[in-house]
Write a protein that holds these residues in place. Structure first.
Motif, PDB file in Angstrom:
ATOM      1  N   VAL A 167     -16.539   8.832  30.754  1.00  0.00           N
ATOM      2  CA  VAL A 167     -15.270   8.706  29.878  1.00  0.00           C
ATOM      3  C   VAL A 167     -15.350   7.800  28.699  1.00  0.00           C
ATOM      4  CG1 VAL A 167     -14.199  10.454  31.151  1.00  0.00           C
ATOM      5  CG2 VAL A 167     -13.766   7.478  31.528  1.00  0.00           C
ATOM      6  N   ASN A 168     -13.929   7.837  27.766  1.00  0.00           N
ATOM      7  CA  ASN A 168     -13.982   5.992  26.548  1.00  0.00           C
ATOM      8  C   ASN A 168     -13.658   5.517  27.667  1.00  0.00           C
ATOM      9  OD1 ASN A 168     -13.749   4.548  24.652  1.00  0.00           O
ATOM     10  ND2 ASN A 168     -12.960   6.162  23.266  1.00  0.00           N
ATOM     11  N   PHE A 169     -14.208   4.090  27.486  1.00  0.00           N
ATOM     12  CA  PHE A 169     -13.863   3.680  28.539  1.00  0.00           C
ATOM     13  C   PHE A 169     -12.362   2.396  28.092  1.00  0.00           C
ATOM     14  CE2 PHE A 169     -17.790   1.614  30.703  1.00  0.00           C
ATOM     15  CZ  PHE A 169     -18.362   3.140  31.553  1.00  0.00           C
ATOM     16  N   ASP A 170     -11.880   2.573  26.780  1.00  0.00           N
ATOM     17  CA  ASP A 170     -11.144   2.552  26.326  1.00  0.00           C
ATOM     18  C   ASP A 170      -9.674   3.480  26.146  1.00  0.00           C
ATOM     19  OD1 ASP A 170     -12.616  -0.525  26.152  1.00  0.00           O
ATOM     20  OD2 ASP A 170     -12.995   0.215  23.674  1.00  0.00           O
ATOM     21  N   HIS A 188     -17.091   9.646  26.583  1.00  0.00           N
ATOM     22  CA  HIS A 188     -17.405   9.235  25.880  1.00  0.00           C
ATOM     23  C   HIS A 188     -19.295  10.109  26.406  1.00  0.00           C
ATOM     24  CE1 HIS A 188     -20.043   5.700  24.012  1.00  0.00           C
ATOM     25  NE2 HIS A 188     -20.170   6.017  23.773  1.00  0.00           N
ATOM     26  N   LEU A 189     -20.301  10.301  25.303  1.00  0.00           N
ATOM     27  CA  LEU A 189     -21.525  11.507  25.144  1.00  0.00           C
ATOM     28  C   LEU A 189     -22.506  10.559  25.070  1.00  0.00           C
ATOM     29  CD1 LEU A 189     -20.296  14.952  24.612  1.00  0.00           C
ATOM     30  CD2 LEU A 189     -20.221  13.440  27.513  1.00  0.00           C
ATOM     31  N   TYR A 190     -23.354  10.150  25.910  1.00  0.00           N
ATOM     32  CA  TYR A 190     -24.802   9.346  25.631  1.00  0.00           C
ATOM     33  C   TYR A 190     -25.822  10.381  25.358  1.00  0.00           C
ATOM     34  CZ  TYR A 190     -21.959   5.285  26.618  1.00  0.00           C
ATOM     35  OH  TYR A 190     -21.493   4.254  26.507  1.00  0.00           O
ATOM     36  N   TYR A 191     -26.780  10.833  24.410  1.00  0.00           N
ATOM     37  CA  TYR A 191     -27.658  10.787  24.432  1.00  0.00           C
ATOM     38  C   TYR A 191     -28.749  10.453  23.999  1.00  0.00           C
ATOM     39  CZ  TYR A 191     -24.630  15.118  23.915  1.00  0.00           C
ATOM     40  OH  TYR A 191     -23.268  16.150  23.721  1.00  0.00           O
ATOM     41  N   PHE A 241     -21.840   9.806  21.837  1.00  0.00           N
ATOM     42  CA  PHE A 241     -20.005  10.095  20.679  1.00  0.00           C
ATOM     43  C   PHE A 241     -18.482  10.194  21.518  1.00  0.00           C
ATOM     44  CE2 PHE A 241     -23.558  12.473  18.908  1.00  0.00           C
ATOM     45  CZ  PHE A 241     -22.799  13.003  17.834  1.00  0.00           C
ATOM     46  N   PHE A 242     -17.405  10.063  21.054  1.00  0.00           N
ATOM     47  CA  PHE A 242     -16.789  10.413  21.538  1.00  0.00           C
ATOM     48  C   PHE A 242     -15.987  11.817  21.207  1.00  0.00           C
ATOM     49  CE2 PHE A 242     -16.006   5.438  20.881  1.00  0.00           C
ATOM     50  CZ  PHE A 242     -16.263   4.680  21.992  1.00  0.00           C
ATOM     51  N   PRO A 243     -16.199  13.132  21.679  1.00  0.00           N
ATOM     52  CA  PRO A 243     -15.815  13.493  20.970  1.00  0.00           C
ATOM     53  C   PRO A 243     -14.031  14.142  21.283  1.00  0.00           C
ATOM     54  CG  PRO A 243     -16.797  13.979  23.615  1.00  0.00           C
ATOM     55  CD  PRO A 243     -16.772  12.540  23.204  1.00  0.00           C
ATOM     56  N   TRP A 244     -12.980  14.308  20.859  1.00  0.00           N
ATOM     57  CA  TRP A 244     -11.337  14.629  20.304  1.00  0.00           C
ATOM     58  C   TRP A 244     -11.213  16.078  20.229  1.00  0.00           C
ATOM     59  CZ3 TRP A 244      -7.860  10.235  21.373  1.00  0.00           C
ATOM     60  CH2 TRP A 244      -8.699   9.157  21.341  1.00  0.00           C
ATOM     61  N   GLN A 245     -10.942  16.871  20.994  1.00  0.00           N
ATOM     62  CA  GLN A 245     -10.817  18.584  20.223  1.00  0.00           C
ATOM     63  C   GLN A 245      -9.251  18.197  20.272  1.00  0.00           C
ATOM     64  OE1 GLN A 245     -11.421  20.212  24.611  1.00  0.00           O
ATOM     65  NE2 GLN A 245     -11.880  21.739  22.533  1.00  0.00           N
ATOM     66  N   GLY A 246      -9.825  18.997  18.588  1.00  0.00           N
ATOM     67  CA  GLY A 246      -8.284  18.883  17.731  1.00  0.00           C
ATOM     68  C   GLY A 246      -8.837  17.371  16.815  1.00  0.00           C
ATOM     69  N   THR A 303     -15.300 -10.047  19.696  1.00  0.00           N
ATOM     70  CA  THR A 303     -14.791  -9.199  20.971  1.00  0.00           C
ATOM     71  C   THR A 303     -14.827 -10.510  21.802  1.00  0.00           C
ATOM     72  OG1 THR A 303     -16.230  -7.814  21.470  1.00  0.00           O
ATOM     73  CG2 THR A 303     -14.340  -6.759  20.391  1.00  0.00           C
ATOM     74  N   ALA A 304     -15.010 -10.383  23.595  1.00  0.00           N
ATOM     75  CA  ALA A 304     -15.243 -11.032  24.188  1.00  0.00           C
ATOM     76  C   ALA A 304     -15.828 -10.154  24.611  1.00  0.00           C
ATOM     77  CB  ALA A 304     -14.316 -11.000  25.495  1.00  0.00           C
ATOM     78  N   ILE A 305     -17.245 -10.527  25.621  1.00  0.00           N
ATOM     79  CA  ILE A 305     -17.727  -9.719  26.501  1.00  0.00           C
ATOM     80  C   ILE A 305     -17.373  -8.244  27.295  1.00  0.00           C
ATOM     81  CG2 ILE A 305     -20.247  -9.522  27.573  1.00  0.00           C
ATOM     82  CD1 ILE A 305     -21.039 -12.367  26.400  1.00  0.00           C
ATOM     83  N   LEU A 306     -17.891  -7.237  26.545  1.00  0.00           N
ATOM     84  CA  LEU A 306     -17.211  -6.512  27.454  1.00  0.00           C
ATOM     85  C   LEU A 306     -18.453  -5.508  28.559  1.00  0.00           C
ATOM     86  CD1 LEU A 306     -14.880  -4.905  24.484  1.00  0.00           C
ATOM     87  CD2 LEU A 306     -14.042  -6.130  26.542  1.00  0.00           C
ATOM     88  N   ASP A 307     -17.473  -5.161  29.917  1.00  0.00           N
ATOM     89  CA  ASP A 307     -18.549  -4.208  30.464  1.00  0.00           C
ATOM     90  C   ASP A 307     -18.610  -2.457  30.026  1.00  0.00           C
ATOM     91  OD1 ASP A 307     -19.931  -3.410  32.494  1.00  0.00           O
ATOM     92  OD2 ASP A 307     -18.782  -3.974  33.990  1.00  0.00           O
ATOM     93  N   ARG A 308     -19.608  -2.432  29.750  1.00  0.00           N
ATOM     94  CA  ARG A 308     -19.912  -1.141  29.320  1.00  0.00           C
ATOM     95  C   ARG A 308     -20.167   0.345  30.461  1.00  0.00           C
ATOM     96  NH1 ARG A 308     -16.040  -1.089  26.185  1.00  0.00           N
ATOM     97  NH2 ARG A 308     -15.542  -1.088  24.348  1.00  0.00           N
ATOM     98  N   GLN A 309     -20.221  -0.929  31.266  1.00  0.00           N
ATOM     99  CA  GLN A 309     -21.855  -0.157  32.516  1.00  0.00           C
ATOM    100  C   GLN A 309     -22.803   0.142  32.671  1.00  0.00           C
ATOM    101  OE1 GLN A 309     -19.509   0.100  35.460  1.00  0.00           O
ATOM    102  NE2 GLN A 309     -21.564   1.727  36.905  1.00  0.00           N
TER     103      GLN A 309
END
Ligand code: ZN
Length: 325
Positions: free
Chosen positions: A38-41, A47-50, A63-68, A247-253
């Motif tokens: 998911v989008n951590f924010d 949040h889909l990674y290809y 992608f951040f896919p948002w329905q509608g 920004t600060a350094i963000l942990d994106r896993q």
């Protein structure tokens, strides 16, 4: 320290229906979904990674896919096209392949060394497939959807459209360590590292372009590579010293990230090559489960209810295809 990126890490765009996005990028482009998170924010959104089989930096489109989602507008201050690297001589196959999916495309020749197939994804995102005379040594994901002879090798380049190119080119060269390799018409080509596919940024100067509107069918940001956390940390200090609001350094896993906006308006990220996508599921299983970082695991039940269910084409995890089909 003078920082030098080794190339592109990923491109992140905004899409609409997540199932349509999955079907198009796995079956249409032959990429592998290497992470469903998911989008951590904003954890109510996927949040889909290809990418390639392992989601190596330089192969990643996310992608951040948002329905509608409301439709955005591609314009100045954005990455206006994302180009994938495909083998020389493959564009006819790709044109027929997309025609079979009902997607129209056009082929143009940029110069004697580069041919380009251009199309829009289902959300209107501009995609290019570049067949270059420079051989791309990267191995493709061996997908059942696209034969390896034609398959995407990874990213080729990102196109940035800006009203005033000087500031953008200055940041890319002085702060990110790319170099200008050609200037033709309104297009300035810059390269990082060895300058091959995956390491190229084209800056288009369009003084009359309307500003882009970041929403459905547009790129949200592009990310450049840095090897590890220590280098990223030193690089962040340098950017702050030079006056950027970073920004600060963000942990994106799967990597850590910093973000800042370049003077032309494009959002830049700098992301680490480590630790990678097999940190929370084995290579063979990438993409199968909804993965959450430790700090979101306590909210898993709410998150699973918030995101729409999606089905993954079996070719994404062939080792499991027999049991699942
Ligand atoms: Zn990113």
């Amino acid at each position: 320290m003078n920082a030098h990126t080794s190339g592109l890490h990923h491109v992140t765009a905004i899409g609409g229906d997540p199932q349509r996005n999955i079907d198009f990028y796995i079956r249409g482009l032959g990429l592998r979904l290497v992470k469903k998170t998911v989008n951590f924010d904003n954890p109510g959104t996927y949040h889909l990674y290809y990418g390639d089989d392992a989601g190596r930096p330089g192969s990643l489109m996310t992608f951040f896919p948002w329905q509608g989602v409301p439709q955005g507008r591609i314009g100045a201050g954005q990455s206006t096209s994302t180009a994938f690297s495909v083998p020389a001589g493959s564009l006819g196959w790709w044109r027929d392949h997309f025609a079979g999916l009902g997607v129209a495309s056009t082929i143009t020749t940029d110069d004697s060394s580069e041919e380009r197939l251009s199309l829009r994804d289902p959300d209107g995102l501009q995609l290019d497939f570049v067949a270059s005379s420079v051989t791309d040594p990267r191995d493709p994901w061996d997908s059942a959807s696209v034969p390896a002879d034609f398959a995407v090798r990874g990213q080729h380049s990102s196109v940035l459209t800006v009203n005033e190119p000087a500031g953008t080119v200055r940041v890319l060269t002085e702060d990110l360590g790319l170099r200008v390799v050609s200037e033709r018409g309104d297009r300035i080509r810059l390269a990082a590292g060895d300058g091959g596919p995956g390491n190229i940024v084209d800056v288009i100067a369009d003084r009359t372009a309307q500003p882009g509107l970041t929403a459905g069918g547009t790129v949200h940001h592009i990310a450049f590579r840095v090897p590890d956390f220590a280098t990223q940390s030193a690089w962040r200090d340098q950017l702050v010293d030079r006056g950027f609001a970073v920004t600060a350094i963000l942990d994106r896993q799967y990597f850590t990230s910093i973000y800042f906006r370049e003077p032309g308006g494009v959002l830049f990220e700098i992301a680490t090559d480590t630790p990678g996508f097999d940190i929370d599921e084995p290579l063979l299983e990438l993409g199968r489960g909804l993965k959450l970082p430790p700090w979101l695991e306590p909210s898993r039940e709410d998150i699973e209810h918030a995101v729409p269910p999606v089905a993954l084409p079996v070719e994404n995890n062939p080792a499991f295809a027999a049991v699942e089909s």
